[in-house]
Every structure is written in structure tokens, then in C-alpha cells.
Design a protein around this motif. Sequence first.
Motif, PDB file in Angstrom:
ATOM      1  N   GLY A   9       0.826  -1.201   0.000  1.00 13.80           N
ATOM      2  CA  GLY A   9       0.000   0.000   0.000  1.00 13.80           C
ATOM      3  C   GLY A   9       0.859   1.248   0.000  1.00 13.80           C
ATOM      4  N   GLN A  10       0.185   2.365  -0.183  1.00 16.07           N
ATOM      5  CA  GLN A  10       0.897   3.639  -0.231  1.00 16.07           C
ATOM      6  C   GLN A  10      -0.062   4.803  -0.031  1.00 16.07           C
ATOM      7  OE1 GLN A  10       2.663   3.827  -4.107  1.00 16.07           O
ATOM      8  NE2 GLN A  10       0.745   4.193  -5.143  1.00 16.07           N
ATOM      9  N   CYS A  11       0.532   5.962   0.216  1.00 18.76           N
ATOM     10  CA  CYS A  11      -0.257   7.189   0.247  1.00 18.76           C
ATOM     11  C   CYS A  11      -0.614   7.555  -1.200  1.00 18.76           C
ATOM     12  CB  CYS A  11       0.533   8.304   0.925  1.00 18.76           C
ATOM     13  SG  CYS A  11       2.046   8.788   0.043  1.00 18.76           S
ATOM     14  N   HIS A  12      -1.255   8.665  -1.409  1.00 16.64           N
ATOM     15  CA  HIS A  12      -1.688   9.051  -2.755  1.00 16.64           C
ATOM     16  C   HIS A  12      -0.521   9.363  -3.686  1.00 16.64           C
ATOM     17  CE1 HIS A  12      -3.637  11.646  -5.850  1.00 16.64           C
ATOM     18  NE2 HIS A  12      -4.509  10.664  -5.785  1.00 16.64           N
ATOM     19  N   TRP A  40     -12.520   5.654   6.510  1.00 18.15           N
ATOM     20  CA  TRP A  40     -11.556   4.568   6.666  1.00 18.15           C
ATOM     21  C   TRP A  40     -12.222   3.201   6.679  1.00 18.15           C
ATOM     22  CZ3 TRP A  40      -6.673   3.400   9.461  1.00 18.15           C
ATOM     23  CH2 TRP A  40      -5.705   4.386   9.299  1.00 18.15           C
ATOM     24  N   ILE A  79      -2.385  12.068   2.942  1.00 15.97           N
ATOM     25  CA  ILE A  79      -3.118  10.819   3.141  1.00 15.97           C
ATOM     26  C   ILE A  79      -2.550  10.045   4.331  1.00 15.97           C
ATOM     27  CG2 ILE A  79      -3.632   8.549   2.113  1.00 15.97           C
ATOM     28  CD1 ILE A  79      -5.261  10.864   0.941  1.00 15.97           C
ATOM     29  N   SER A  81      -2.267   6.548   5.438  1.00 15.30           N
ATOM     30  CA  SER A  81      -2.414   5.182   4.958  1.00 15.30           C
ATOM     31  C   SER A  81      -2.333   4.158   6.090  1.00 15.30           C
ATOM     32  CB  SER A  81      -1.381   4.867   3.874  1.00 15.30           C
ATOM     33  OG  SER A  81      -0.083   5.194   4.304  1.00 15.30           O
ATOM     34  N   ASN A  97      -5.083   1.452   6.534  1.00 15.92           N
ATOM     35  CA  ASN A  97      -6.248   1.935   5.808  1.00 15.92           C
ATOM     36  C   ASN A  97      -6.356   1.070   4.551  1.00 15.92           C
ATOM     37  OD1 ASN A  97      -8.146   3.280   4.288  1.00 15.92           O
ATOM     38  ND2 ASN A  97      -7.241   5.309   4.595  1.00 15.92           N
ATOM     39  N   CYS A 100      -6.027   2.183   1.037  1.00 17.14           N
ATOM     40  CA  CYS A 100      -4.724   2.590   0.509  1.00 17.14           C
ATOM     41  C   CYS A 100      -3.902   1.425  -0.026  1.00 17.14           C
ATOM     42  CB  CYS A 100      -3.934   3.324   1.599  1.00 17.14           C
ATOM     43  SG  CYS A 100      -4.603   4.953   1.973  1.00 17.14           S
TER      44      CYS A 100
END
Length: 120
Positions: A9-12, A40, A79, A81, A97, A100
Motif C-alpha cells: 500500500g501507499q499514500c496518494h 476509513w 493521506i 495510509s 487503511n 490505501c
Amino acid sequence: MAEKRAHHGQCHCGAVRFTANTDLANLGDCNCSRCRRLGWVMQSIPEADFVLEAGADQLTTYRFNTEMIDHLFCKTCGIESFARGSDGKGNTMYMINVNCLDTPPRIDRDAIKHWDGANF
């Protein structure tokens, strides 16, 4: 029963990236003022199953209410995450999250656990 596997996963913006080893079996949401606004979908995992792959220097922390949870946001895109806290025994836990994840699961909001954080 599903087996644990690596979920990336990752932030935006991609500055913050992580891997979470989980079976995604205990998805939940929360009705506190913050989580309700963010929408969430959460999965709690122990510290041993979480790896921050990149972006430690890009994180900023927000705490509120009991200040027991580190809400960690990307400084660039904003974001969150994942968050970090501890369980009732003092073990470090991460709350990812699920929205994400690079390949998020299909989520039936009626079928997940609902946490009453508004009255905690």
C-alpha cells in the motif's frame, strides 16, 4: 479461512509505502469524528506484520482525544495510509487503511465490524 499474504500500500503520491502481512479477515470501520469523515476501512495487524518500505521522513503525526494513537500522514499529499498504537497488553499494533492498498479488496460495509469510537 484465508491465509496471510503480503499486501502493498501507499499514500496518494507514493512517497509513503508499506507492506502489511494479513488475511484481511477482520475489516472494520469506526464512527468517531475523525474516522467518519475520512471513510476509513481498517485492518489491525501486529508490528511484526508491518514494514514501512519508504517515506519515514515524509510522515507527520496527529494525536487527539486520548492521544494513544499516532495518526501518521504523508507531508506531501496528506493521506493517512496507516496509524500506530498499542493493544491492551502494550504490544505495538498498526491499523492500515485498506483503501490505501494497491489492490484493495471488495468491501461490503454491512458485513464488516463497526467500532463505536464516538462513545469510547
